[in-house]
Design an enzyme around this catalytic site. Structure first.
Site, short mmCIF file in Angstrom:
data_model
loop_
_atom_site.label_atom_id
_atom_site.label_comp_id
_atom_site.label_asym_id
_atom_site.label_seq_id
_atom_site.Cartn_x
_atom_site.Cartn_y
_atom_site.Cartn_z
CG HIS A 23 4.54 -13.74 -5.82
ND1 HIS A 23 5.78 -14.32 -5.80
CD2 HIS A 23 4.72 -12.49 -5.30
CE1 HIS A 23 6.65 -13.48 -5.30
NE2 HIS A 23 6.03 -12.36 -4.98
CG PHE A 58 -2.20 -0.90 0.94
CD1 PHE A 58 -2.41 -1.55 -0.27
CD2 PHE A 58 -3.15 -1.08 1.95
CE1 PHE A 58 -3.53 -2.36 -0.48
CE2 PHE A 58 -4.28 -1.88 1.75
CZ PHE A 58 -4.46 -2.52 0.53
CG HIS A 110 9.75 -12.09 -4.37
ND1 HIS A 110 8.99 -11.08 -4.91
CD2 HIS A 110 10.50 -12.57 -5.40
CE1 HIS A 110 9.28 -10.96 -6.20
NE2 HIS A 110 10.20 -11.86 -6.52
CG ASP A 144 2.67 -9.08 -5.33
OD1 ASP A 144 2.96 -8.26 -4.44
OD2 ASP A 144 3.50 -9.47 -6.18
#
Length: 448
Positions: A239, A66, A181, A313
């Protein structure tokens, strides 16, 4: 003092693998009763008629950026959490790569203070790991923080954890969930240099999945999994983007007992490398959107339980930044407003059941992160609820995008389903596509 009661009538309730017609009684912040037919006990009870609509638990998005503090020209907690509420996401877990990074307790507390003032949705944050902040990581109160985030592929600032000794120490000593990640930095650098030699800085976007290749992903995720198995760490791989990686995960044990879990994001389920021609850098993500075959295998793993969670994401950048040439355009895009409509569209196409959407976006994030009293439509749980009209077509346009960056990779897409209302901790915060000026967001807590 009498707590406020709201009675949702005539809903098609989607919860724990079932769809059934019924009513939900909310008292204060919590669900008081769920039943086939509940009658209002007094005239004080507010009745909400959900006739013809589906009611889902609020979505828990375990991975958003954000951009606050430090990158608020792109987005901030207020704007993006508001877009999330319109998209049926009632709780978010935000990432540490802001400026300054969330790699000290002090910076983490500052973020919580911002969210307490401005967030429209329930919130938590991940703490960031670096090559040199283990001492600080060990001070984190695991009951109040979602997880530790490690970048094992390139990241902003010094957040790339690339020292094998440090990595093993973190995996061995940290007793909270470690979210990673996974892309191998050296593989990416080598690939990028080869393409730069051929094309200079303006590399055609279609080569993005060759630069951030299947091998870069697999090498990194398989190494992280080996390390988790060796140390007993609780690992969550963010992801997934390749079919090859799905083979690293299991569906042989219940989610609550898994030590190694996986997530897939909306963009890897929706777009393929065939879309680069039309969408260009607007679908430039890390890891890259890859082939249709990869996408098919991601769907297969999602449906059979090797992949546990669907997230966004969400990572906005300004329009100006995204319109740069390949090497200068940042990776990432905004998704919280459109993630649930996109998954509901996949339901209309016969790809996934409504029950499975709820499992992967509501139930499983709650189980995986041990989120307290959320993610289910259950008595005693917080009344985070999303009302969906499955037959209310709308097209994504500049005018109805709520992100601060004011663009979406879904612009021009028509979705058949629409979120009409969102309840947050018992308050109707979004009604008939409009926001009510009610402050209801809470900090997430964890059963640990």
């Amino acid at each position: 003092m009498q707590l406020k009661q709201v009675l949702i009538k005539n809903a098609k309730i989607v919860n724990e693998g079932e769809i059934f017609e019924g009513d939900i009684l909310i008292e204060g912040e919590f669900i008081k009763e769920v039943g086939e037919s509940i009658s209002a006990k007094s005239s004080e009870v507010q009745v909400f008629d959900a006739e013809g609509k589906y009611v889902l638990p609020g979505i828990i998005d375990d991975q958003v950026h954000f951009r606050e503090p430090g990158l608020t020209q792109k987005a901030n907690i207020a704007t993006e959490s508001k877009a999330a509420i319109a998209g049926g996401i009632t709780s978010f877990i935000e990432m540490p790569n802001t400026i300054p990074q969330t790699t000290t307790i002090e910076k983490l507390d500052e973020k919580f203070a911002i969210a307490a003032e401005t967030s429209h949705a329930n919130y938590s944050f991940m703490f960031g790991g670096t090559n040199d902040n283990l001492e600080e990581i060990l001070k984190v109160d695991t009951k109040n923080v979602a997880a530790l985030k490690l970048f094992l592929g390139s990241s902003t600032g010094n957040m790339l954890v690339d020292n094998p000794k440090v990595l093993e120490e973190i995996f061995s000593k940290v007793n909270m969930l470690i979210a990673v990640h996974c892309e191998d930095e050296q593989t990416i650098k080598t690939n990028l240099e080869a393409f730069k030699e051929k094309y200079g800085e303006d590399i055609p976007i279609k080569y993005h999945p060759e630069i951030r290749s299947e091998e870069a992903c697999y090498l990194s995720s398989s190494t992280a999994i080996e390390l988790a198995k060796k140390t007993g760490a609780r690992l969550h791989v963010f992801h997934l983007s390749t079919g090859k990686e799905t083979k690293l995960f299991t569906n042989k044990i219940p989610l609550k007992d898994k030590k190694i879990t996986a997530e897939v994001c909306i963009h890897h389920l929706w777009f393929t490398d065939a879309d680069y021609e039309k969408k260009g850098t607007f679908i430039k993500w890390n890891p890259a959107v890859k082939t249709a075959k990869d996408q098919d295998q991601l769907w297969e793993a999602l449906l059979d339980g090797r992949i546990d969670v669907v997230a966004t994401d969400h990572a906005p950048h300004t329009l100006e930044e995204k319109q740069n040439i390949y090497t200068k355009a940042p990776s990432g895009g905004p998704l919280v407003q459109h993630a649930l409509p996109a998954m509901l569209e996949m339901h209309h196409r016969g790809k996934i059941s409504l029950e499975k959407v709820v499992e992967k976006m509501c139930h499983n994030p709650a189980i995986l992160f041990q989120v307290e009293k959320r993610g289910f439509i259950k008595v005693g749980h917080y009344a985070d609820l999303v009302v969906v009209d499955l037959n209310n077509p709308w097209t994504v346009t500049k005018e109805n995008i709520l992100y601060k960056c004011q663009w979406s990779p879904f612009e021009g897409t028509t979705f058949k389903s629409r979120i009409t209302d969102t309840f947050l901790n018992g308050e109707l915060v979004y009604h008939n596509f409009k926001f009510n000026n009610v402050k209801a967001a809470k900090r997430l807590t964890f059963n640990r």
